[in-house]
Design a protein around this motif. Structure first.
Motif, PDB file in Angstrom:
ATOM      1  N   GLN A  11      -3.669   1.492  -0.602  1.00 17.78           N
ATOM      2  CA  GLN A  11      -4.355   1.399   0.673  1.00 17.78           C
ATOM      3  C   GLN A  11      -5.448   0.330   0.611  1.00 17.78           C
ATOM      4  OE1 GLN A  11      -5.726   5.385   1.656  1.00 17.78           O
ATOM      5  NE2 GLN A  11      -3.903   5.747   2.898  1.00 17.78           N
ATOM      6  N   PRO A  86      -5.111  -6.021   3.313  1.00 19.56           N
ATOM      7  CA  PRO A  86      -3.698  -6.205   3.687  1.00 19.56           C
ATOM      8  C   PRO A  86      -3.209  -7.635   3.445  1.00 19.56           C
ATOM      9  CG  PRO A  86      -4.793  -4.852   5.311  1.00 19.56           C
ATOM     10  CD  PRO A  86      -5.856  -5.324   4.361  1.00 19.56           C
ATOM     11  N   THR A  89      -1.298  -8.708   0.278  1.00 18.54           N
ATOM     12  CA  THR A  89       0.096  -8.338   0.081  1.00 18.54           C
ATOM     13  C   THR A  89       0.931  -9.560  -0.265  1.00 18.54           C
ATOM     14  OG1 THR A  89      -0.013  -6.441   1.572  1.00 18.54           O
ATOM     15  CG2 THR A  89       2.155  -7.413   1.210  1.00 18.54           C
ATOM     16  N   THR A 113       1.638  -4.397  -2.386  1.00 20.69           N
ATOM     17  CA  THR A 113       1.620  -4.128  -0.957  1.00 20.69           C
ATOM     18  C   THR A 113       0.360  -3.347  -0.629  1.00 20.69           C
ATOM     19  OG1 THR A 113       4.044  -4.021  -0.879  1.00 20.69           O
ATOM     20  CG2 THR A 113       2.839  -3.120   1.004  1.00 20.69           C
ATOM     21  N   SER A 115      -1.649  -1.522   2.330  1.00 16.42           N
ATOM     22  CA  SER A 115      -1.510  -0.980   3.685  1.00 16.42           C
ATOM     23  C   SER A 115      -2.876  -0.848   4.345  1.00 16.42           C
ATOM     24  CB  SER A 115      -0.825   0.385   3.632  1.00 16.42           C
ATOM     25  OG  SER A 115      -1.616   1.305   2.903  1.00 16.42           O
TER      26      SER A 115
END
Length: 116
Positions: A11, A86, A89, A113, A115
């Motif tokens: 996250q 983000p 990523t 990744t 989020s």
């Protein structure tokens, strides 16, 4: 041969630590670096470190959040990534080379990744 690992799903605001081990014949006193390639974008430099580990460079976008380090006894470079966003990523790739501006040996990447 270079093998990167440590990627995953995290996250925003979280942390990950990537590592990349070099095996086989390696040049002496080589630089190690991390690059990344986001979907649909070109590969860009993230961070680099010299043989002694006392000279590091970072892309402006990761300064203060990422830290590169190396363990020459293990032929391994690390990338500690904190406060992930983000926009971080991407597939992260490690590379080695004879200088800070020349990287000529590339490993397969590891996907990070982040989020929102």
């Amino acid at each position: 041969q270079l093998q990167a690992c440590g990627g995953g799903l995290v996250q925003a605001g979280g942390s990950l630590r990537l590592s990349c081990a070099a095996s086989g014949r390696t040049p002496s006193r080589y630089f190690m670096g991390w690059f990344r390639q986001a979907p649909g974008k070109e590969r860009t430099f993230v961070a680099g470190i010299n043989w002694l580990g006392d000279n590091t460079t970072y892309a402006e976008s990761v300064k203060g959040r990422f830290t590169i380090s190396r363990d020459n006894a293990k032929n391994t470079v690390y990338l500690q990534m904190n406060s992930l966003k983000p926009e971080d990523t991407a597939v992260y790739l490690c590379a080695t080379g004879p200088s800070r501006n020349i990287y000529n040996n590339w490993g397969q990447g590891t996907l990070v990744t982040v989020s929102s």
